[in-house]
Design a protein around this motif. Structure first.
Motif, PDB file in Angstrom:
ATOM      1  N   TYR A  47      -8.573 -33.028   2.456  1.00  0.00           N
ATOM      2  CA  TYR A  47      -9.771 -33.316   1.669  1.00  0.00           C
ATOM      3  C   TYR A  47     -10.125 -32.216   0.666  1.00  0.00           C
ATOM      4  N   GLY A  48      -9.375 -31.116   0.668  1.00  0.00           N
ATOM      5  CA  GLY A  48      -9.629 -30.067  -0.296  1.00  0.00           C
ATOM      6  C   GLY A  48     -10.906 -29.303  -0.047  1.00  0.00           C
ATOM      7  N   GLN A  49     -11.416 -29.397   1.151  1.00  0.00           N
ATOM      8  CA  GLN A  49     -12.632 -28.669   1.523  1.00  0.00           C
ATOM      9  C   GLN A  49     -12.668 -28.541   3.040  1.00  0.00           C
ATOM     10  N   SER A  50     -13.431 -27.584   3.516  1.00  0.00           N
ATOM     11  CA  SER A  50     -13.492 -27.330   4.957  1.00  0.00           C
ATOM     12  C   SER A  50     -14.372 -28.363   5.645  1.00  0.00           C
ATOM     13  N   SER A  80     -16.792 -40.428   1.628  1.00  0.00           N
ATOM     14  CA  SER A  80     -17.977 -41.102   1.087  1.00  0.00           C
ATOM     15  C   SER A  80     -17.617 -42.110   0.003  1.00  0.00           C
ATOM     16  N   ALA A  81     -16.412 -41.971  -0.580  1.00  0.00           N
ATOM     17  CA  ALA A  81     -15.990 -42.920  -1.614  1.00  0.00           C
ATOM     18  C   ALA A  81     -15.377 -44.182  -1.023  1.00  0.00           C
ATOM     19  N   ALA A  83     -20.843 -39.767  -7.509  1.00  0.00           N
ATOM     20  CA  ALA A  83     -20.911 -38.418  -6.950  1.00  0.00           C
ATOM     21  C   ALA A  83     -19.614 -38.061  -6.233  1.00  0.00           C
ATOM     22  N   ALA A  84     -19.073 -39.017  -5.490  1.00  0.00           N
ATOM     23  CA  ALA A  84     -17.838 -38.758  -4.756  1.00  0.00           C
ATOM     24  C   ALA A  84     -16.669 -38.506  -5.707  1.00  0.00           C
ATOM     25  N   ILE A  85     -16.586 -39.292  -6.783  1.00  0.00           N
ATOM     26  CA  ILE A  85     -15.497 -39.129  -7.746  1.00  0.00           C
ATOM     27  C   ILE A  85     -15.633 -37.804  -8.498  1.00  0.00           C
ATOM     28  N   GLN A 122     -16.929 -35.106  -7.341  1.00  0.00           N
ATOM     29  CA  GLN A 122     -16.507 -34.088  -6.383  1.00  0.00           C
ATOM     30  C   GLN A 122     -14.982 -34.041  -6.281  1.00  0.00           C
ATOM     31  N   TYR A 123     -14.374 -35.207  -6.252  1.00  0.00           N
ATOM     32  CA  TYR A 123     -12.920 -35.273  -6.119  1.00  0.00           C
ATOM     33  C   TYR A 123     -12.219 -34.754  -7.375  1.00  0.00           C
ATOM     34  N   ASN A 124     -12.754 -35.042  -8.541  1.00  0.00           N
ATOM     35  CA  ASN A 124     -12.176 -34.507  -9.773  1.00  0.00           C
ATOM     36  C   ASN A 124     -12.101 -32.989  -9.719  1.00  0.00           C
ATOM     37  N   GLU A 125     -13.157 -32.368  -9.230  1.00  0.00           N
ATOM     38  CA  GLU A 125     -13.183 -30.906  -9.119  1.00  0.00           C
ATOM     39  C   GLU A 125     -12.172 -30.414  -8.087  1.00  0.00           C
ATOM     40  N   ILE A 126     -12.085 -31.115  -6.961  1.00  0.00           N
ATOM     41  CA  ILE A 126     -11.131 -30.743  -5.914  1.00  0.00           C
ATOM     42  C   ILE A 126      -9.700 -30.810  -6.437  1.00  0.00           C
ATOM     43  N   MET A 127      -9.394 -31.878  -7.177  1.00  0.00           N
ATOM     44  CA  MET A 127      -8.036 -32.036  -7.682  1.00  0.00           C
ATOM     45  C   MET A 127      -7.701 -31.020  -8.768  1.00  0.00           C
TER      46      MET A 127
END
Length: 272
Positions: free
Chosen positions: A13-16, A201-202, A216-218, A220-225
């Protein structure tokens, strides 16, 4: 190398994060999945293919109809032919075993004909969907089995770029369609990083679907990727949302699969 659950979940998930639940070794295999695109030529041990197929056949199948088949390919020339149809993906030629997973209604049609019974239900879209789902469930079981044995895998959706040509190479009868391929073999490179997926959440909806949480979920994911691309030193312009929209922007974005309905008709599927 042992990777604990917290590290696996962080990679996925790219996060803890962690979940308060029991843990079993099969979860480690599932969460460790990554696509492998470089293979050693080493042949697989005797019995490996059969064990993988036994695992595939242990997947659920609608009404026990088992509307799927698979073609196992080890011949170098045949792999080269299929690779050419799939955009010259070199890993198709490198892997010692290439599996082509089929939505297969020919077997049921044959049984019906041999018993002098009607098979008109096979002409409907429902049965094509059933066969495609059956093939996907079986292939995913096979993938998990292969990875549990220390093998690498990668799916090849480009088998759908030229369905009739793939069918010709594999001598597929009418009402059989190559849904995708699967490379199987020993990785010829250090383990690649686990690619993060969308936040739960997505994709996880409780009780009813809610599209309002997507933005919001997307974001967040854009930043993670983008962080993932930087960490892996991958020169990728734009974010996940932009890449994804480009893949659906025009019929040409579908790499020849915009004519899939026509191809299926040519392969004997009425799709009523």
């Amino acid at each position: 190398m042992t990777i604990n659950r917290i590290e696996l979940l962080r990679s996925r998930y790219g996060q803890s994060l962690d979940f308060d639940s029991e843990w079993h070794e099969c979860l480690t295999t599932l969460l460790s999945h990554r696509s492998i695109r470089a293979y050693r030529p080493d042949p697989l041990p005797s019995g490996t293919l059969e064990l993988i197929i036994a695992s595939a056949q242990s997947a659920a199948t609608s009404s026990n109809l088992q509307t799927w088949s698979v073609v196992a390919i080890e011949d170098v020339q045949r792999k080269a032919q299929l690779a050419a149809l799939a955009g010259n993906q070199k890993h198709i030629q490198q892997c010692p075993l290439f599996l082509v997973w089929l939505a297969d209604l020919a077997r049921l049609a044959h049984i019906a004909e041999s018993r002098g019974m009607s098979s008109a239900g096979l002409d409907y879209l429902e049965m094509f969907v059933t066969a495609t789902i059956d093939a996907a469930l079986a292939a995913q079981n096979a993938t998990i089995a292969a990875e549990s044995l220390g093998l690498g895998t990668v799916y090849i959706g480009a088998m759908r770029n030229h369905p009739e040509k793939v069918a010709a190479i594999l001598k597929l009868p009418p009402r059989v369609f190559a849904v995708f391929g699967l490379c199987v073999g020993y990785p010829d490179s250090p383990p690649t990083a686990i690619k993060p997926r969308l936040p739960q959440s997505a994709i996880l909806h409780r009780e009813r679907y809610d599209l309002t949480v997507q933005d919001a979920a997307i974001a967040q994911y854009n930043e993670i990727m983008q962080n993932f691309y930087r960490e892996q030193q991958m020169n990728v312009a734009g974010d996940w949302a932009e890449h994804s929209v480009k893949r659906i922007a025009t019929p040409q974005s579908l790499s020849g699969r915009d004519r899939l309905r026509e191809a299926l008709k040519n392969l004997g599927f009425e799709l009523r």
